[in-house]
Write a protein that holds these residues in place. Structure first.
Motif, PDB file in Angstrom:
ATOM      1  N   LEU A 222      42.753  57.228  49.115  1.00  0.00           N
ATOM      2  CA  LEU A 222      42.110  56.237  49.984  1.00  0.00           C
ATOM      3  C   LEU A 222      41.401  55.153  49.174  1.00  0.00           C
ATOM      4  N   ILE A 223      40.738  55.555  48.095  1.00  0.00           N
ATOM      5  CA  ILE A 223      40.034  54.579  47.261  1.00  0.00           C
ATOM      6  C   ILE A 223      41.029  53.609  46.628  1.00  0.00           C
ATOM      7  N   MET A 224      42.134  54.137  46.088  1.00  0.00           N
ATOM      8  CA  MET A 224      43.132  53.262  45.465  1.00  0.00           C
ATOM      9  C   MET A 224      43.771  52.329  46.491  1.00  0.00           C
ATOM     10  N   ARG A 225      44.044  52.844  47.674  1.00  0.00           N
ATOM     11  CA  ARG A 225      44.570  51.990  48.742  1.00  0.00           C
ATOM     12  C   ARG A 225      43.547  50.934  49.145  1.00  0.00           C
ATOM     13  N   GLY A 226      42.272  51.315  49.109  1.00  0.00           N
ATOM     14  CA  GLY A 226      41.220  50.369  49.480  1.00  0.00           C
ATOM     15  C   GLY A 226      41.152  49.186  48.532  1.00  0.00           C
ATOM     16  N   VAL A 227      41.303  49.445  47.239  1.00  0.00           N
ATOM     17  CA  VAL A 227      41.315  48.350  46.268  1.00  0.00           C
ATOM     18  C   VAL A 227      42.463  47.389  46.561  1.00  0.00           C
ATOM     19  N   THR A 228      43.631  47.941  46.846  1.00  0.00           N
ATOM     20  CA  THR A 228      44.800  47.103  47.150  1.00  0.00           C
ATOM     21  C   THR A 228      44.571  46.280  48.411  1.00  0.00           C
ATOM     22  N   LEU A 229      43.958  46.897  49.418  1.00  0.00           N
ATOM     23  CA  LEU A 229      43.683  46.180  50.664  1.00  0.00           C
ATOM     24  C   LEU A 229      42.753  44.998  50.426  1.00  0.00           C
ATOM     25  N   VAL A 230      41.706  45.202  49.640  1.00  0.00           N
ATOM     26  CA  VAL A 230      40.778  44.106  49.348  1.00  0.00           C
ATOM     27  C   VAL A 230      41.502  42.990  48.597  1.00  0.00           C
ATOM     28  N   GLU A 231      42.335  43.350  47.624  1.00  0.00           N
ATOM     29  CA  GLU A 231      43.092  42.330  46.884  1.00  0.00           C
ATOM     30  C   GLU A 231      43.979  41.517  47.816  1.00  0.00           C
ATOM     31  N   GLN A 232      44.641  42.197  48.741  1.00  0.00           N
ATOM     32  CA  GLN A 232      45.515  41.485  49.675  1.00  0.00           C
ATOM     33  C   GLN A 232      44.725  40.542  50.574  1.00  0.00           C
ATOM     34  N   VAL A 233      43.543  40.969  51.007  1.00  0.00           N
ATOM     35  CA  VAL A 233      42.703  40.116  51.852  1.00  0.00           C
ATOM     36  C   VAL A 233      42.250  38.886  51.078  1.00  0.00           C
ATOM     37  N   VAL A 234      41.833  39.080  49.824  1.00  0.00           N
ATOM     38  CA  VAL A 234      41.377  37.955  49.003  1.00  0.00           C
ATOM     39  C   VAL A 234      42.522  36.981  48.759  1.00  0.00           C
ATOM     40  N   GLN A 235      43.723  37.495  48.465  1.00  0.00           N
ATOM     41  CA  GLN A 235      44.872  36.615  48.239  1.00  0.00           C
ATOM     42  C   GLN A 235      45.265  35.873  49.502  1.00  0.00           C
ATOM     43  N   ALA A 236      45.207  36.561  50.649  1.00  0.00           N
ATOM     44  CA  ALA A 236      45.577  35.919  51.914  1.00  0.00           C
ATOM     45  C   ALA A 236      44.575  34.850  52.329  1.00  0.00           C
ATOM     46  N   SER A 237      43.328  34.955  51.863  1.00  0.00           N
ATOM     47  CA  SER A 237      42.305  33.981  52.252  1.00  0.00           C
ATOM     48  C   SER A 237      42.516  32.627  51.589  1.00  0.00           C
ATOM     49  N   GLY A 238      43.323  32.586  50.518  1.00  0.00           N
ATOM     50  CA  GLY A 238      43.535  31.327  49.808  1.00  0.00           C
ATOM     51  C   GLY A 238      42.375  30.931  48.930  1.00  0.00           C
ATOM     52  N   LEU A 239      41.439  31.826  48.710  1.00  0.00           N
ATOM     53  CA  LEU A 239      40.269  31.547  47.882  1.00  0.00           C
ATOM     54  C   LEU A 239      40.701  31.375  46.426  1.00  0.00           C
ATOM     55  N   PRO A 240      40.172  30.390  45.703  1.00  0.00           N
ATOM     56  CA  PRO A 240      40.504  30.260  44.275  1.00  0.00           C
ATOM     57  C   PRO A 240      40.167  31.545  43.525  1.00  0.00           C
ATOM     58  N   ALA A 242      38.942  32.123  40.651  1.00  0.00           N
ATOM     59  CA  ALA A 242      37.651  32.136  39.976  1.00  0.00           C
ATOM     60  C   ALA A 242      36.489  32.300  40.959  1.00  0.00           C
ATOM     61  N   ALA A 243      36.727  32.025  42.244  1.00  0.00           N
ATOM     62  CA  ALA A 243      35.654  32.149  43.237  1.00  0.00           C
ATOM     63  C   ALA A 243      35.601  33.536  43.862  1.00  0.00           C
ATOM     64  N   GLY A 244      36.655  34.340  43.678  1.00  0.00           N
ATOM     65  CA  GLY A 244      36.699  35.672  44.278  1.00  0.00           C
ATOM     66  C   GLY A 244      35.556  36.569  43.851  1.00  0.00           C
ATOM     67  N   PRO A 245      35.217  36.662  42.536  1.00  0.00           N
ATOM     68  CA  PRO A 245      34.121  37.543  42.139  1.00  0.00           C
ATOM     69  C   PRO A 245      32.775  37.187  42.764  1.00  0.00           C
ATOM     70  N   ALA A 246      32.499  35.899  42.955  1.00  0.00           N
ATOM     71  CA  ALA A 246      31.224  35.517  43.557  1.00  0.00           C
ATOM     72  C   ALA A 246      31.132  36.025  44.992  1.00  0.00           C
ATOM     73  N   LEU A 247      32.215  35.867  45.765  1.00  0.00           N
ATOM     74  CA  LEU A 247      32.216  36.362  47.142  1.00  0.00           C
ATOM     75  C   LEU A 247      32.153  37.886  47.157  1.00  0.00           C
ATOM     76  N   GLY A 248      32.933  38.528  46.272  1.00  0.00           N
ATOM     77  CA  GLY A 248      32.873  39.979  46.195  1.00  0.00           C
ATOM     78  C   GLY A 248      31.502  40.463  45.792  1.00  0.00           C
ATOM     79  N   GLY A 249      30.856  39.752  44.853  1.00  0.00           N
ATOM     80  CA  GLY A 249      29.510  40.125  44.444  1.00  0.00           C
ATOM     81  C   GLY A 249      28.507  40.024  45.579  1.00  0.00           C
ATOM     82  N   LEU A 250      28.662  39.020  46.432  1.00  0.00           N
ATOM     83  CA  LEU A 250      27.764  38.894  47.580  1.00  0.00           C
ATOM     84  C   LEU A 250      27.934  40.080  48.528  1.00  0.00           C
ATOM     85  N   ALA A 299      35.777  49.264  45.522  1.00  0.00           N
ATOM     86  CA  ALA A 299      37.002  48.610  45.975  1.00  0.00           C
ATOM     87  C   ALA A 299      36.819  47.097  46.062  1.00  0.00           C
ATOM     88  N   ILE A 300      35.665  46.665  46.577  1.00  0.00           N
ATOM     89  CA  ILE A 300      35.402  45.230  46.699  1.00  0.00           C
ATOM     90  C   ILE A 300      35.276  44.590  45.315  1.00  0.00           C
TER      91      ILE A 300
END
Length: 563
Positions: A222-240, A242-250, A299-300
């Protein structure tokens, strides 16, 4: 790296000198919320700066597992330093990842650079990369056996007599030098074994250990699948990127503010806290909530672009899972209360079982438990749990966290076992180039005069555009001419394999599969499926001979025989 991350955490979170972020409750709420976001901003700026320096054609950073599996142990030291720096910024900023990935990357990169400088052979270079990783893990945990088997199982991919001495010596040296230079705390500390068991451990205790191993296998997947899910969401959002870590950090900061600072950083302080007397007041609900928050934060963190691994996070999560299991199991199965294992014992077992589900390496995690507790009975139960967890993950999921990420990139790597030699044994290297093709419109009589019986048995034919058209077997052409009587057949009537061919980038394994599928003893090699210009010929017998020779050479290298 430890000193650098600690200094970064003290600066961002205003910690007292030497205080662990994940074990401190006195962090201001605003720092908890914005600290990981600030770390993400720093990482994003670093990525932008490095992107300009590395240029547009930068290649992905190769880690030790991929290097040993595909590249014969060859790694870039500059890329390794860059990844280690990213790991320091990520962990120091409070992202829920450990430093172990950075440790092994930079130490394996140094070892690889040293081996390349001395022009070491492929097998020796792979071993040296394993030595670097072994020393790194042994130094990080003060556990030389753990470091050695981490190298055997995860970096080299196999255990052999030839690699035993260098890897074990490297692990011992790494542990001894680290202890001499830096004062290190044990992974966990027990005042006495009474904190772990209340009675003599018997074979009956294997039953709850087995059950906990199965539970940890499911949680790891579940944890490994969770990491993949977060990556897919970030990629689908179109976020640059370099900006992904800042949003994930928040998001991680929100979790830390809503739950506890224990979700931040690698979790060394939090793990010590969970094994201390101060953790007695945690109820099942609080432990389960902390597990969920830490898993989500991990995961985030990785899914949003922070650099690091799940090694220590999986240890901490496993300890939490073990304590939750110790509280829930007696309620579900009343007979569980009769076993002599305490919640701390289940925490040790769960720590190893969940780590092996995510990271892999059953013996690595077993020896970690042995070196942490010094208890052979508990280590026996850990071995039961890690075998159950590892086998379940292998049969139902098929990957560890590292190899799962390779799979998502399109790489078919299941371990660090050396498969790179197969990729280098290509059709382009094996084929004969001295082939002459004839036009398809050549009259049969002309063909038969030029290729009498006893000459080479197969001839490649091309069409009017000099594209591959097929292969003519000389005996079949002579037989067809005799049977035709008065009418003369054309080459098109005896053409074979018009749509079957090889390309130079295919490896020997793929070529063998093509020979089996087409039931042909030889096939033409063309430069590509579109142009189909003939560049060579390859026979099945030569392919199998070279493939067999390479297999035998690899077997002898693994056994430590001279090659």
């Amino acid at each position: 790296m430890n000193l650098a991350t600690q200094a970064l955490r003290e600066a961002i979170y205003r910690l007292p000198p030497g205080a662990r972020l994940s074990a401190t409750d006195a962090v201001p709420p605003l720092a908890l919320l914005l600290g990981p976001c600030l770390g993400g901003l720093l990482l994003g700026l670093l990525m932008l700066a490095a992107g300009r320096l590395r240029g547009p054609n930068r290649r992905p950073i190769i880690d030790p597992i991929e290097a040993n599996a595909l590249h014969g142990g060859r790694m870039s030291l500059r890329d390794s330093l860059y990844l280690a720096l990213q790991n320091v910024v990520s962990n120091g900023g409070g992202a829920s990842i450990g430093l172990e990935a950075g440790y092994t990357q930079i130490c394996a990169g140094l070892a690889s650079r040293l081996g390349i400088a001395f022009e070491m052979r492929r097998g020796d270079l792979r071993t040296l990369v394993g030595c670097g990783a072994a020393a790194a893990i042994a130094a990080a945990f003060g556990a030389p056996l753990t470091g050695a088997f981490y190298a055997f199982e995860l970096i080299i991919g196999t255990y052999s007599i030839a690699t035993l001495t260098p890897v074990v010596v490297a692990a011992l040296c790494g542990s001894l030098v680290a202890r001499a230079l830096v004062e290190t705390q044990p992974l966990v500390a027990f005042d006495n074994m009474q904190a772990v068991t209340t009675s003599t451990v018997t074979s009956l205790e294997t039953l709850p250990s087995l059950a906990l191993g199965l539970v940890c296998a499911g949680l790891g997947i579940l944890i490994m699948r969770g990491v993949t899910l977060v990556e897919q969401v970030v990629q689908a959002s179109g976020l640059p990127r370099a900006a992904g870590p800042a949003l994930g950090g928040l998001c991680v900061g929100v979790l830390a503010l809503a739950a506890t600072p224990q979700v931040l950083s690698g979790g060394h302080g939090a793990l010590h806290l969970q094994f201390s007397h101060d953790a007695q007041g945690y109820g099942i609900g609080a432990l389960a909530g902390l597990f969920a928050a830490k898993a989500a934060a991990s995961a985030i963190s990785i899914g949003s672009g922070f650099r690091g691994g799940l090694f220590f996070a999986s240890l901490f999560l496993g300890a939490l899972a073990g304590k939750v299991f110790a509280g829930i199991a007696p309620e579900v199965v009343p007979g569980m209360a009769a076993f002599g294992l305490t919640p701390l014992a289940y925490a040790v077992i769960g720590m190893s079982a969940l780590a092996v589900a995510v990271i892999g390496g059953p013996l690595t995690m077993t020896f970690l438990a042995l070196e942490v507790t010094g208890s052979f009975p508990i280590t026996g139960l850990v071995l039961v749990a890690v075998i159950a967890s590892s086998l379940t993950v292998r049969k139902t999921f098929g990957y560890s966290f590292a190899t799962w990420r390779f799979h998502l990139r399109g790489e078919s790597i299941r371990s660090a076992h050396d498969v790179g030699w197969i990729r280098t044994l290509t059709v382009g290297r094996l084929m004969r180039r001295d082939v002459r093709a004839i036009p398809l419109d050549t009259p049969m009589a002309t063909f038969l005069r030029a290729h009498p019986l006893g000459s080479p048995s197969r001839v490649i034919v091309v069409d009017a555009q000099e594209r591959y058209a097929g292969i003519v077997m000389v005996p079949e052409a002579h037989a067809a001419a005799r049977e035709a009587g008065d009418g003369e057949p054309g080459l098109a009537d005896v053409l074979r394999h018009p749509k079957d061919f090889l390309t130079p980038e295919m490896n020997a394994k793929e070529a063998s599969a093509t020979f089996d599928r087409t039931e042909s003893e030889a096939l033409a090699v063309v430069d590509g499926p579109e142009s189909r210009a003939v560049i060579g010929l390859l026979t099945e017998s030569h392919t199998l001979k070279r493939y067999s020779e390479e297999l035998d050479r690899q077997r002898r290298a693994m056994a430590g025989e001279s090659v």
